[in-house]
Design a protein around this motif. Sequence first.
Motif, PDB file in Angstrom:
ATOM      1  N   SER A 192       0.768  -1.129   0.085  1.00 33.76           N
ATOM      2  CA  SER A 192      -0.031  -0.016  -0.015  1.00 33.76           C
ATOM      3  C   SER A 192       1.031   1.221  -0.083  1.00 33.76           C
ATOM      4  CB  SER A 192      -1.081  -0.016   0.949  1.00 33.76           C
ATOM      5  OG  SER A 192      -0.385   0.110   2.115  1.00 33.76           O
ATOM      6  N   ASN A 193       1.956   1.087   0.762  1.00 32.86           N
ATOM      7  CA  ASN A 193       2.815   2.321   0.797  1.00 32.86           C
ATOM      8  C   ASN A 193       3.371   2.614  -0.593  1.00 32.86           C
ATOM      9  OD1 ASN A 193       2.869   2.648   3.334  1.00 32.86           O
ATOM     10  ND2 ASN A 193       4.561   1.676   3.861  1.00 32.86           N
TER      11      ASN A 193
ATOM     12  N   ILE B 226       0.612   9.642  -5.508  1.00 35.00           N
ATOM     13  CA  ILE B 226       1.205  11.124  -5.172  1.00 35.00           C
ATOM     14  C   ILE B 226       1.744  11.598  -6.364  1.00 35.00           C
ATOM     15  CG2 ILE B 226       2.831  12.335  -3.899  1.00 35.00           C
ATOM     16  CD1 ILE B 226       1.817  10.496  -1.598  1.00 35.00           C
ATOM     17  N   ASP B 227       2.726  10.402  -6.987  1.00 32.24           N
ATOM     18  CA  ASP B 227       3.254  11.152  -8.041  1.00 32.24           C
ATOM     19  C   ASP B 227       2.503  11.283  -9.402  1.00 32.24           C
ATOM     20  OD1 ASP B 227       5.711  10.861  -6.933  1.00 32.24           O
ATOM     21  OD2 ASP B 227       6.153   8.761  -7.711  1.00 32.24           O
ATOM     22  N   ALA B 228       1.419  10.500  -9.584  1.00 33.21           N
ATOM     23  CA  ALA B 228       0.348  10.774 -10.681  1.00 33.21           C
ATOM     24  C   ALA B 228      -0.558  11.872 -10.274  1.00 33.21           C
ATOM     25  CB  ALA B 228      -0.318   9.302 -10.740  1.00 33.21           C
TER      26      ALA B 228
ATOM     27  N   SER C  35       4.220  21.402  -3.551  1.00 29.52           N
ATOM     28  CA  SER C  35       5.201  21.386  -2.362  1.00 29.52           C
ATOM     29  C   SER C  35       5.323  20.135  -1.674  1.00 29.52           C
ATOM     30  CB  SER C  35       4.873  22.647  -1.414  1.00 29.52           C
ATOM     31  OG  SER C  35       3.864  22.553  -0.723  1.00 29.52           O
ATOM     32  N   ASP C  36       6.317  19.970  -0.615  1.00 28.04           N
ATOM     33  CA  ASP C  36       6.351  18.870   0.030  1.00 28.04           C
ATOM     34  C   ASP C  36       5.456  18.582   1.005  1.00 28.04           C
ATOM     35  OD1 ASP C  36       8.712  18.127  -1.088  1.00 28.04           O
ATOM     36  OD2 ASP C  36      10.205  19.009   0.355  1.00 28.04           O
ATOM     37  N   GLU C  37       5.100  19.792   1.613  1.00 24.90           N
ATOM     38  CA  GLU C  37       3.629  19.887   2.391  1.00 24.90           C
ATOM     39  C   GLU C  37       2.458  19.531   1.690  1.00 24.90           C
ATOM     40  OE1 GLU C  37       5.716  22.504   2.032  1.00 24.90           O
ATOM     41  OE2 GLU C  37       6.872  22.493   3.770  1.00 24.90           O
ATOM     42  N   GLU C  38       2.226  19.756   0.722  1.00 29.28           N
ATOM     43  CA  GLU C  38       1.033  19.438  -0.256  1.00 29.28           C
ATOM     44  C   GLU C  38       1.109  17.771  -0.358  1.00 29.28           C
ATOM     45  OE1 GLU C  38      -0.499  23.048  -3.065  1.00 29.28           O
ATOM     46  OE2 GLU C  38       1.530  22.032  -3.320  1.00 29.28           O
ATOM     47  N   LYS C  39       2.026  17.180  -0.728  1.00 24.16           N
ATOM     48  CA  LYS C  39       2.494  16.016  -0.965  1.00 24.16           C
ATOM     49  C   LYS C  39       2.158  15.162   0.497  1.00 24.16           C
ATOM     50  CE  LYS C  39       5.467  16.058  -4.822  1.00 24.16           C
ATOM     51  NZ  LYS C  39       6.898  15.732  -5.449  1.00 24.16           N
ATOM     52  N   GLU C  40       2.941  15.851   1.422  1.00 24.95           N
ATOM     53  CA  GLU C  40       2.676  15.120   2.819  1.00 24.95           C
ATOM     54  C   GLU C  40       1.043  14.895   3.064  1.00 24.95           C
ATOM     55  OE1 GLU C  40       3.638  12.780   5.939  1.00 24.95           O
ATOM     56  OE2 GLU C  40       4.843  13.311   4.324  1.00 24.95           O
ATOM     57  N   MET C  41       0.625  16.124   3.053  1.00 27.04           N
ATOM     58  CA  MET C  41      -1.157  16.160   3.503  1.00 27.04           C
ATOM     59  C   MET C  41      -1.757  14.879   2.484  1.00 27.04           C
ATOM     60  SD  MET C  41      -1.997  20.125   3.897  1.00 27.04           S
ATOM     61  CE  MET C  41      -3.110  20.151   2.786  1.00 27.04           C
ATOM     62  N   TYR C  42      -1.547  14.871   1.116  1.00 27.29           N
ATOM     63  CA  TYR C  42      -2.132  14.010   0.444  1.00 27.29           C
ATOM     64  C   TYR C  42      -1.794  12.305   0.856  1.00 27.29           C
ATOM     65  CZ  TYR C  42      -3.897  11.928  -4.137  1.00 27.29           C
ATOM     66  OH  TYR C  42      -4.601  11.235  -4.886  1.00 27.29           O
TER      67      TYR C  42
ATOM     68  N   GLU D  61      -0.895  11.689   3.863  1.00 19.91           N
ATOM     69  CA  GLU D  61      -1.447  11.289   5.182  1.00 19.91           C
ATOM     70  C   GLU D  61      -2.982  11.030   4.904  1.00 19.91           C
ATOM     71  OE1 GLU D  61      -0.259  10.620   8.058  1.00 19.91           O
ATOM     72  OE2 GLU D  61       1.813  10.708   7.076  1.00 19.91           O
ATOM     73  N   ALA D  62      -3.658  11.539   3.917  1.00 20.16           N
ATOM     74  CA  ALA D  62      -4.839  11.343   3.733  1.00 20.16           C
ATOM     75  C   ALA D  62      -5.131   9.883   3.168  1.00 20.16           C
ATOM     76  CB  ALA D  62      -5.451  12.414   2.725  1.00 20.16           C
ATOM     77  N   LEU D  63      -4.300   9.636   2.375  1.00 18.63           N
ATOM     78  CA  LEU D  63      -4.350   8.216   1.666  1.00 18.63           C
ATOM     79  C   LEU D  63      -4.005   7.235   2.711  1.00 18.63           C
ATOM     80  CD1 LEU D  63      -2.563   9.062  -1.747  1.00 18.63           C
ATOM     81  CD2 LEU D  63      -4.966   8.265  -1.497  1.00 18.63           C
ATOM     82  N   HIS D  64      -3.053   7.500   3.619  1.00 17.74           N
ATOM     83  CA  HIS D  64      -2.905   6.357   4.569  1.00 17.74           C
ATOM     84  C   HIS D  64      -4.091   6.232   5.433  1.00 17.74           C
ATOM     85  CE1 HIS D  64       1.332   5.086   4.191  1.00 17.74           C
ATOM     86  NE2 HIS D  64       1.718   6.349   3.852  1.00 17.74           N
ATOM     87  N   GLY D  65      -4.851   7.233   5.801  1.00 16.41           N
ATOM     88  CA  GLY D  65      -5.935   7.192   6.617  1.00 16.41           C
ATOM     89  C   GLY D  65      -6.994   6.377   5.825  1.00 16.41           C
ATOM     90  N   LEU D  66      -7.009   6.591   4.558  1.00 19.89           N
ATOM     91  CA  LEU D  66      -8.028   5.601   4.046  1.00 19.89           C
ATOM     92  C   LEU D  66      -7.753   4.145   4.049  1.00 19.89           C
ATOM     93  CD1 LEU D  66      -8.791   7.956   0.858  1.00 19.89           C
ATOM     94  CD2 LEU D  66     -10.476   7.387   2.727  1.00 19.89           C
ATOM     95  N   VAL D  67      -6.503   4.039   3.769  1.00 23.66           N
ATOM     96  CA  VAL D  67      -6.034   2.430   4.022  1.00 23.66           C
ATOM     97  C   VAL D  67      -6.482   1.946   5.514  1.00 23.66           C
ATOM     98  CG1 VAL D  67      -3.911   1.012   4.202  1.00 23.66           C
ATOM     99  CG2 VAL D  67      -4.291   2.778   2.372  1.00 23.66           C
TER     100      VAL D  67
END
Length: 65
Positions: free
Chosen positions: A7-8, A15-17, A24-31, A33-39
């Motif tokens: 899943s990681n 995220i890449d797609a 920004s790195d912050e935007e990618k990190e928020m995305y 974390e949201a995906l990890h939350g869904l998992v």
Amino acid sequence: MQAQAHSNEVIEEMIDAMCRAGASDEEKEMYREALHGLVRLAQAEQLLSMQLDFHSLTTGKRLQI
């Protein structure tokens, strides 16, 4: 845990797609974390479903949520 590693990898590919080139790195990190939350939510729902099915099989009674 192999499923988590898979899943990681999928999350990083998403995220890449999905993130724009200048994200920004912050935007990618928020995305991320949201995906990890869904998992985690999907895993919890699957575990609950398995527990309810097991309860039904062992007691003959169906629990309602």
